[in-house]
Design a protein around this motif. Structure first.
Motif, PDB file in Angstrom:
ATOM      1  N   LEU A  43      34.618  55.516  33.389  1.00 41.43           N
ATOM      2  CA  LEU A  43      35.508  55.039  34.443  1.00 41.43           C
ATOM      3  C   LEU A  43      35.460  55.974  35.648  1.00 41.43           C
ATOM      4  O   LEU A  43      35.529  55.535  36.787  1.00 41.43           O
ATOM      5  CB  LEU A  43      36.938  54.902  33.921  1.00 41.43           C
ATOM      6  N   ASN A  44      35.362  57.273  35.397  1.00 36.40           N
ATOM      7  CA  ASN A  44      35.187  58.277  36.447  1.00 36.40           C
ATOM      8  C   ASN A  44      34.491  59.458  35.776  1.00 36.40           C
ATOM      9  O   ASN A  44      35.134  60.240  35.069  1.00 36.40           O
ATOM     10  CB  ASN A  44      36.526  58.689  37.049  1.00 36.40           C
ATOM     11  N   ASP A  45      33.178  59.555  35.973  1.00 37.11           N
ATOM     12  CA  ASP A  45      32.355  60.506  35.234  1.00 37.11           C
ATOM     13  C   ASP A  45      32.915  61.923  35.308  1.00 37.11           C
ATOM     14  O   ASP A  45      33.219  62.432  36.375  1.00 37.11           O
ATOM     15  CB  ASP A  45      30.920  60.480  35.756  1.00 37.11           C
ATOM     16  N   GLY A  46      33.075  62.520  34.149  1.00 40.49           N
ATOM     17  CA  GLY A  46      33.609  63.857  34.047  1.00 40.49           C
ATOM     18  C   GLY A  46      35.113  63.899  33.877  1.00 40.49           C
ATOM     19  O   GLY A  46      35.671  64.940  33.531  1.00 40.49           O
ATOM     20  N   LEU A  47      35.798  62.764  34.098  1.00 36.79           N
ATOM     21  CA  LEU A  47      37.254  62.758  34.034  1.00 36.79           C
ATOM     22  C   LEU A  47      37.846  61.690  33.120  1.00 36.79           C
ATOM     23  O   LEU A  47      38.689  61.988  32.286  1.00 36.79           O
ATOM     24  CB  LEU A  47      37.850  62.557  35.444  1.00 36.79           C
ATOM     25  N   ILE A  48      37.407  60.438  33.301  1.00 29.13           N
ATOM     26  CA  ILE A  48      38.077  59.333  32.614  1.00 29.13           C
ATOM     27  C   ILE A  48      37.047  58.443  31.930  1.00 29.13           C
ATOM     28  O   ILE A  48      36.116  57.950  32.565  1.00 29.13           O
ATOM     29  CB  ILE A  48      38.909  58.488  33.591  1.00 29.13           C
ATOM     30  N   TYR A  49      37.271  58.220  30.627  1.00 22.45           N
ATOM     31  CA  TYR A  49      36.378  57.395  29.818  1.00 22.45           C
ATOM     32  C   TYR A  49      37.210  56.464  28.948  1.00 22.45           C
ATOM     33  O   TYR A  49      38.366  56.742  28.641  1.00 22.45           O
ATOM     34  CB  TYR A  49      35.519  58.270  28.898  1.00 22.45           C
ATOM     35  N   CYS A  50      36.596  55.385  28.535  1.00 18.05           N
ATOM     36  CA  CYS A  50      37.219  54.489  27.574  1.00 18.05           C
ATOM     37  C   CYS A  50      36.254  54.333  26.412  1.00 18.05           C
ATOM     38  O   CYS A  50      35.139  53.846  26.589  1.00 18.05           O
ATOM     39  CB  CYS A  50      37.527  53.144  28.220  1.00 18.05           C
ATOM     40  N   MET A  51      36.679  54.770  25.242  1.00 23.45           N
ATOM     41  CA  MET A  51      35.880  54.595  24.038  1.00 23.45           C
ATOM     42  C   MET A  51      36.175  53.212  23.475  1.00 23.45           C
ATOM     43  O   MET A  51      37.317  52.904  23.129  1.00 23.45           O
ATOM     44  CB  MET A  51      36.205  55.676  23.002  1.00 23.45           C
ATOM     45  N   LEU A  52      35.161  52.379  23.451  1.00 23.22           N
ATOM     46  CA  LEU A  52      35.266  51.018  22.936  1.00 23.22           C
ATOM     47  C   LEU A  52      34.663  51.039  21.542  1.00 23.22           C
ATOM     48  O   LEU A  52      33.452  51.152  21.379  1.00 23.22           O
ATOM     49  CB  LEU A  52      34.530  50.065  23.886  1.00 23.22           C
ATOM     50  N   ILE A  53      35.515  50.965  20.539  1.00 24.81           N
ATOM     51  CA  ILE A  53      35.138  51.277  19.160  1.00 24.81           C
ATOM     52  C   ILE A  53      35.259  50.033  18.278  1.00 24.81           C
ATOM     53  O   ILE A  53      36.279  49.328  18.330  1.00 24.81           O
ATOM     54  CB  ILE A  53      36.047  52.397  18.606  1.00 24.81           C
ATOM     55  N   THR A  54      34.238  49.794  17.439  1.00 20.96           N
ATOM     56  CA  THR A  54      34.303  48.641  16.537  1.00 20.96           C
ATOM     57  C   THR A  54      35.547  48.740  15.646  1.00 20.96           C
ATOM     58  O   THR A  54      36.019  49.843  15.344  1.00 20.96           O
ATOM     59  CB  THR A  54      33.058  48.559  15.638  1.00 20.96           C
ATOM     60  N   HIS A  55      36.057  47.600  15.255  1.00 22.87           N
ATOM     61  CA  HIS A  55      37.250  47.576  14.404  1.00 22.87           C
ATOM     62  C   HIS A  55      37.069  48.428  13.153  1.00 22.87           C
ATOM     63  O   HIS A  55      37.987  49.152  12.755  1.00 22.87           O
ATOM     64  CB  HIS A  55      37.592  46.131  14.004  1.00 22.87           C
ATOM     65  N   GLU A  56      35.906  48.325  12.547  1.00 21.14           N
ATOM     66  CA  GLU A  56      35.652  49.086  11.313  1.00 21.14           C
ATOM     67  C   GLU A  56      35.801  50.588  11.550  1.00 21.14           C
ATOM     68  O   GLU A  56      36.465  51.284  10.787  1.00 21.14           O
ATOM     69  CB  GLU A  56      34.253  48.776  10.762  1.00 21.14           C
ATOM     70  N   MET A  57      35.212  51.082  12.604  1.00 20.91           N
ATOM     71  CA  MET A  57      35.284  52.506  12.913  1.00 20.91           C
ATOM     72  C   MET A  57      36.678  52.892  13.407  1.00 20.91           C
ATOM     73  O   MET A  57      37.220  53.927  13.029  1.00 20.91           O
ATOM     74  CB  MET A  57      34.213  52.869  13.947  1.00 20.91           C
ATOM     75  N   PHE A  58      37.257  52.043  14.252  1.00 21.52           N
ATOM     76  CA  PHE A  58      38.587  52.318  14.800  1.00 21.52           C
ATOM     77  C   PHE A  58      39.610  52.490  13.681  1.00 21.52           C
ATOM     78  O   PHE A  58      40.477  53.356  13.739  1.00 21.52           O
ATOM     79  CB  PHE A  58      39.007  51.183  15.741  1.00 21.52           C
ATOM     80  N   SER A  59      39.481  51.679  12.631  1.00 25.27           N
ATOM     81  CA  SER A  59      40.449  51.732  11.526  1.00 25.27           C
ATOM     82  C   SER A  59      40.398  53.060  10.771  1.00 25.27           C
ATOM     83  O   SER A  59      41.356  53.402  10.078  1.00 25.27           O
ATOM     84  CB  SER A  59      40.236  50.562  10.571  1.00 25.27           C
ATOM     85  N   THR A  60      39.326  53.833  10.938  1.00 24.68           N
ATOM     86  CA  THR A  60      39.272  55.153  10.274  1.00 24.68           C
ATOM     87  C   THR A  60      40.096  56.194  11.024  1.00 24.68           C
ATOM     88  O   THR A  60      40.325  57.284  10.500  1.00 24.68           O
ATOM     89  CB  THR A  60      37.815  55.660  10.136  1.00 24.68           C
ATOM     90  N   PHE A  61      40.563  55.875  12.234  1.00 25.80           N
ATOM     91  CA  PHE A  61      41.347  56.813  13.036  1.00 25.80           C
ATOM     92  C   PHE A  61      42.854  56.594  12.932  1.00 25.80           C
ATOM     93  O   PHE A  61      43.625  57.361  13.506  1.00 25.80           O
ATOM     94  CB  PHE A  61      40.952  56.721  14.514  1.00 25.80           C
ATOM     95  N   THR A  62      43.269  55.533  12.258  1.00 19.66           N
ATOM     96  CA  THR A  62      44.688  55.209  12.212  1.00 19.66           C
ATOM     97  C   THR A  62      45.055  54.617  10.857  1.00 19.66           C
ATOM     98  O   THR A  62      44.211  54.035  10.179  1.00 19.66           O
ATOM     99  CB  THR A  62      45.070  54.233  13.345  1.00 19.66           C
TER     100      THR A  62
END
Length: 135
Positions: A43-62
């Protein structure tokens, strides 16, 4: 307190469709942080990013259920350089499968428009002109 950068993490269903969608809107990805489970949207290199993560992988974080496109947990607002850029991004988003969840708003000093991406995440694209703000 000051943070170095921000990574917003969002669950997605389809990596290829998501990559195609954001590429068509003119955005790029940091390939160093992208693989077959996630994309790193710049979104703004070096400052702002959005990690778009598959449901399978995302579920390992929560340990909570992943919200679907019928609920709202976060509104992501990004500021761009002009009203025209707001209109162009939203137009491209809708042409590429996004949906409008509300109409644009013009407050004089702030103009914004909105769309829900392919996974239902709500994005507000805004332009602000501080010279138009009331004192």
């Amino acid at each position: 307190m000051k943070v170095k950068s921000i990574f917003v993490n969002l669950p997605i269903k389809d990596l290829k469709k998501t990559r195609d969608f954001w590429t068509k809107l003119g955005f790029s990805f940091n390939e160093q942080f992208s693989d077959d489970k996630a994309l790193c949207l710049v979104l703004n290199d070096g400052l702002i990013y959005c990690m778009l993560i598959t449901h399978e992988m995302f579920s390992t974080f929560t340990n909570r259920p992943i919200a679907d496109e019928t609920t709202t947990q976060v509104l992501i607002a990004i500021q761009v350089d002009s009203r025209e850029q707001v209109d162009e991004i939203v137009k491209l988003a809708i042409e590429n499968g996004a949906t409008r969840y509300r109409e644009s708003a013009d407050h004089g000093w702030m103009y914004y428009d909105c769309f829900a991406d392919l996974d239902g995440h709500q994005w507000e694209i805004m332009f602000t002109d501080p010279t138009q703000m009331q004192q």
